[in-house]
Design a protein around this motif. Structure first.
Motif, PDB file in Angstrom:
ATOM      1  N   HIS A   1      -6.040   4.777   4.703  1.00  0.00           N
ATOM      2  CA  HIS A   1      -7.038   4.429   3.686  1.00  0.00           C
ATOM      3  C   HIS A   1      -7.790   5.679   3.226  1.00  0.00           C
ATOM      4  O   HIS A   1      -7.953   5.933   2.026  1.00  0.00           O
ATOM      5  CB  HIS A   1      -8.014   3.400   4.270  1.00  0.00           C
ATOM      6  CG  HIS A   1      -9.042   2.935   3.302  1.00  0.00           C
ATOM      7  ND1 HIS A   1     -10.290   2.486   3.694  1.00  0.00           N
ATOM      8  CD2 HIS A   1      -9.036   2.861   1.940  1.00  0.00           C
ATOM      9  CE1 HIS A   1     -10.987   2.145   2.627  1.00  0.00           C
ATOM     10  NE2 HIS A   1     -10.263   2.368   1.547  1.00  0.00           N
TER      11      HIS A   1
ATOM     12  N   SER B   1      -3.324   1.947  -3.838  1.00  0.00           N
ATOM     13  CA  SER B   1      -2.971   2.104  -2.428  1.00  0.00           C
ATOM     14  C   SER B   1      -4.222   2.008  -1.558  1.00  0.00           C
ATOM     15  O   SER B   1      -4.222   1.317  -0.517  1.00  0.00           O
ATOM     16  CB  SER B   1      -2.284   3.459  -2.219  1.00  0.00           C
ATOM     17  OG  SER B   1      -1.971   3.656  -0.852  1.00  0.00           O
TER      18      SER B   1
ATOM     19  N   ALA C   1       0.836  -1.205   0.000  1.00  0.00           N
ATOM     20  CA  ALA C   1       0.000   0.000   0.000  1.00  0.00           C
ATOM     21  C   ALA C   1       0.869   1.252   0.000  1.00  0.00           C
ATOM     22  O   ALA C   1       0.601   2.218  -0.727  1.00  0.00           O
ATOM     23  CB  ALA C   1      -0.922  -0.015   1.214  1.00  0.00           C
TER      24      ALA C   1
ATOM     25  N   TYR D   1      -5.386  -1.629  -1.090  1.00  0.00           N
ATOM     26  CA  TYR D   1      -4.634  -2.444  -0.121  1.00  0.00           C
ATOM     27  C   TYR D   1      -4.877  -1.965   1.309  1.00  0.00           C
ATOM     28  O   TYR D   1      -4.937  -2.782   2.240  1.00  0.00           O
ATOM     29  CB  TYR D   1      -3.148  -2.430  -0.466  1.00  0.00           C
ATOM     30  CG  TYR D   1      -2.850  -3.248  -1.711  1.00  0.00           C
ATOM     31  CD1 TYR D   1      -3.039  -4.624  -1.714  1.00  0.00           C
ATOM     32  CD2 TYR D   1      -2.427  -2.640  -2.892  1.00  0.00           C
ATOM     33  CE1 TYR D   1      -2.803  -5.382  -2.855  1.00  0.00           C
ATOM     34  CE2 TYR D   1      -2.184  -3.381  -4.032  1.00  0.00           C
ATOM     35  CZ  TYR D   1      -2.379  -4.755  -4.010  1.00  0.00           C
ATOM     36  OH  TYR D   1      -2.155  -5.498  -5.140  1.00  0.00           O
ATOM     37  N   TYR D   2      -5.035  -0.654   1.503  1.00  0.00           N
ATOM     38  CA  TYR D   2      -5.351  -0.178   2.847  1.00  0.00           C
ATOM     39  C   TYR D   2      -6.747  -0.622   3.269  1.00  0.00           C
ATOM     40  O   TYR D   2      -6.997  -0.894   4.459  1.00  0.00           O
ATOM     41  CB  TYR D   2      -5.215   1.342   2.936  1.00  0.00           C
ATOM     42  CG  TYR D   2      -3.800   1.788   3.147  1.00  0.00           C
ATOM     43  CD1 TYR D   2      -3.062   1.333   4.246  1.00  0.00           C
ATOM     44  CD2 TYR D   2      -3.170   2.650   2.257  1.00  0.00           C
ATOM     45  CE1 TYR D   2      -1.745   1.720   4.435  1.00  0.00           C
ATOM     46  CE2 TYR D   2      -1.859   3.048   2.450  1.00  0.00           C
ATOM     47  CZ  TYR D   2      -1.149   2.581   3.541  1.00  0.00           C
ATOM     48  OH  TYR D   2       0.154   2.961   3.731  1.00  0.00           O
TER      49      TYR D   2
END
Length: 654
Positions: free
Chosen positions: A87, A66, A54, A69-70
């Motif tokens: 996130h 990113s 991320a 993945y967060y």
């Protein structure tokens, strides 16, 4: 520039090999991503691998990946609020504002509330909810430098550039040099038309970037050194070099230093085209539109489909369509993007574009619309003139400065309206009416270079006012006399013709010697560069003699002007040359004139040279929106020269 913080979170040393950490430390993010992707395949819920992945995607500005993945990390570790912050920040950077706000509402850790409040303010700012953003910023600690910076951003968005500048300079005094904060200050100076002050900030950003990060290869592309892409790294982002060079290019472009503007874009750290940010793409398209027209349109069309895109994109695309007379395409873009009209076009620009498009179907209605716009502007200009006078009488420097700035801004909008209005009669070749339109505007435009140049052209075209035309052309040429090749070739040619037609042959010869001297110097410095100034001057003079019936002298001058052929043959030069040959052939065919055999042989030899050197020289400029209907094999100098030669040989045999 709202202040937010970002970094690697919750990764323990030793969890992964030193190789991955080395890659990240050296900012070799693409390599790190490849390795981490292989790890994720076998360990899909690995917290450390997902967190690094991320972070790497965020570092390369792939914010959507990113955020993905967060999001996964927040599901694996629902109690770790820091992942939710990251996130939300990735979603914010990806312009997914609603989702970002939703995630921030799920963060309830008291120790993170300050960070979350700043992030929520940034999201509101991105959504252009300035009232909501200000409410959140006001709730932040007053002694936090970020609060001062964010208030400056809000003031900038409201158009209060002087107040915003004050906030940014105060923050700089507290925290010291910061590239992005210095850029903000430069941007305020730019908006206030204080170019020298803006350039000082820009120079400081660039000097620091070169000194601290020589690996970013600043300026090497301009020098012709082949360098690999430096990528969209965090280091590049932190230096604000891309922003600084884009602003430098914008300033040079406004000052009409077009070569310097293009150089500023090539000076920035090299990146591949797919890595370029939206602002750089926009500026490349705009500043290279004359030489890379098709590419420029493609970039602007691409940007218009992105979210977000630079606000100027919409208006510039429409204006450029109109400039190149693709009025149908401009109308289509306006119709297809009606939702963008009110957001990105001022009422003035919308009315101006509407009139430009309208003139194709209804010139009379377009003229009336331009006239209405011009009347509004002249009324405003008169009011502002009075304000300037009153400010000068009161000796209030600040008031004078503001009144003059307002006057110049209105004048910048008025001149294009005036030129578009005049062009309607210019296209009808009604030059006397064009002159009347210009005379009505002398009160405001007598110091404007664009106005003076077009007045000169319209006087020249009437063929009875060469002396008056000289009076307008001369100041333009003398202004650039030390670098005369910076003046348009047609302006120099028209001035020479005006001199000749008013029996000022010595002045014409002196001007031509000056042009020749500069061209010789340029040929010495850059032997491969083609320069057409003296050639076009001679072609226009030759055309003048042909128009007066002296074909032998006129065409002889044209022939000499195109030597050497490999350097002088081009779209424009061939246009002038062939026009005179066609006139000669027409008058010979009608038996209006008689030509010596030796003169016709000279013409044939010249056309044979054009045929030999003109195989790859086109006779019409590339069409940016070409539909493929043009037969380019017949649009070369070689083809047309061969055709002209055949016509002359046919006349000789009669």
């Amino acid at each position: 520039m709202f202040q937010t913080n970002f970094g690697i979170h919750n990764i323990k040393d030793g969890e992964y090999t030193q190789t991955i950490y080395t890659m990240i430390k050296e900012q070799r993010y693409p390599e790190a991503i490849q390795v981490l992707n292989r790890i994720i395949i076998s360990h899909p819920n690995s917290r450390a691998a997902l967190s690094l992945l991320a972070y790497c995607h965020y570092a390369t500005q792939d914010f959507a990946s990113s955020a993905h993945y967060y999001d996964t990390l927040t599901q694996i570790c629902p109690d770790d609020a820091q992942y939710k912050v990251h996130h939300a920040q990735a979603l914010y950077q990806a312009c997914m504002y609603e989702d970002a706000l939703r995630v921030t509402s799920q963060i309830d850790k008291p120790e993170l509330q300050g960070q979350v409040t700043k992030l929520r303010a940034a999201i509101k700012y991105g959504e252009e909810d300035l009232a909501g953003a200000k409410g959140l910023v006001d709730s932040c600690p007053a002694d936090d430098p970020d609060t001062e910076i964010n208030l400056g951003c809000l003031l900038y968005k409201e158009g209060r550039y002087e107040d915003a500048l004050q906030k940014f300079t105060q923050a700089l005094q507290v925290i010291g040099f910061d590239p992005h904060l210095s850029y903000n200050a430069a941007l305020c100076h730019f908006k206030l038309k204080e170019h020298t002050a803006a350039q000082k900030y820009i120079a400081n950003i660039i000097e620091r970037g070169i000194k601290d990060h020589p690996e970013l290869s600043v300026g090497m592309a301009t020098e012709g050194i082949e360098v690999r892409s430096v990528g969209n790294t965090l280091t590049l982002h932190d230096t604000a070099l891309v922003e600084a060079f884009n602003l430098k290019a914008a300033i040079e472009y406004q000052l009409k230093n077009f070569e310097a503007a293009q150089e500023a874009l090539t000076d920035m750290p090299p990146r591949s085209e797919e890595e370029l940010d939206a602002v750089t793409l926009h500026n490349q398209a705009l500043m290279n539109i004359d030489t890379k027209t098709t590419e420029g349109f493609e970039k602007l069309q691409f940007l218009l489909q992105q979210n977000p895109f630079p606000p100027e994109t919409f208006g510039n695309l429409l204006l450029l369509y109109c400039k190149y007379e693709y009025f149908d395409l401009a109308a289509d873009v306006l119709a297809e993007n009606a939702h963008l009209t009110y957001k990105y076009l001022t009422p003035y620009l919308f009315d101006f574009l509407d009139a430009l498009i309208m003139q194709q179907t209804s010139p009379e209605d377009a003229y009336n619309k331009f006239d209405e716009l011009a009347s509004k502007h002249t009324e405003t200009l008169r009011k502002l003139t009075k304000q300037v006078q009153e400010a000068r009488q009161s000796q209030d420097d600040e008031m004078v400065k503001k009144a003059v700035t307002d006057y110049e801004e209105v004048l910048e909008r008025y001149v294009p309206v005036l030129m578009a209005q005049a062009k309607i009669y210019w296209d009808m070749e009604n030059y006397q009416q064009v002159e009347k339109i210009f005379r009505k505007s002398v009160e405001f435009c007598n110091d404007n270079d664009t106005w003076k140049l077009n007045v000169a052209h319209v006087l020249f075209m009437q063929e009875s006012k060469f002396k008056e035309a000289t009076g307008f052309y001369e100041p333009i040429v003398k202004k650039h006399y030390d670098k005369i090749l910076n003046v348009s070739a047609i302006v120099l040619a028209n001035l020479c013709v005006s001199y000749i037609m008013t029996s000022q042959n010595e002045e014409a010869e002196e001007l031509m010697r000056k042009i020749e001297k500069e061209e010789e110097q340029l040929a010495y410095e850059d032997p491969d560069k083609k320069v057409f100034h003296l050639c076009i001057v001679n072609l226009v003079i030759g055309t003048l003699y042909c128009a007066k019936g002296n074909y032998e002298f006129g065409i002889s001058r044209i022939i000499r002007s195109l030597e050497p052929f490999h350097k002088k043959l081009g779209v424009d030069t061939w246009f002038y040359a062939k026009r005179c040959f066609l006139s000669l052939i027409e008058n010979l065919a009608k038996q209006i004139i008689v030509a010596k055999d030796s003169f016709l042989e000279e013409c044939i030899q010249f056309l044979e040279q054009c045929e030999a050197y003109g195989e790859n020289v086109k006779t019409i400029a590339d069409q940016p929106m070409e539909d493929g209907s043009i037969n380019w094999g017949q649009k070369t100098v070689a083809f047309e020269a061969r055709h002209l030669k055949a016509l002359i040989l046919k006349l000789q045999n009669y």
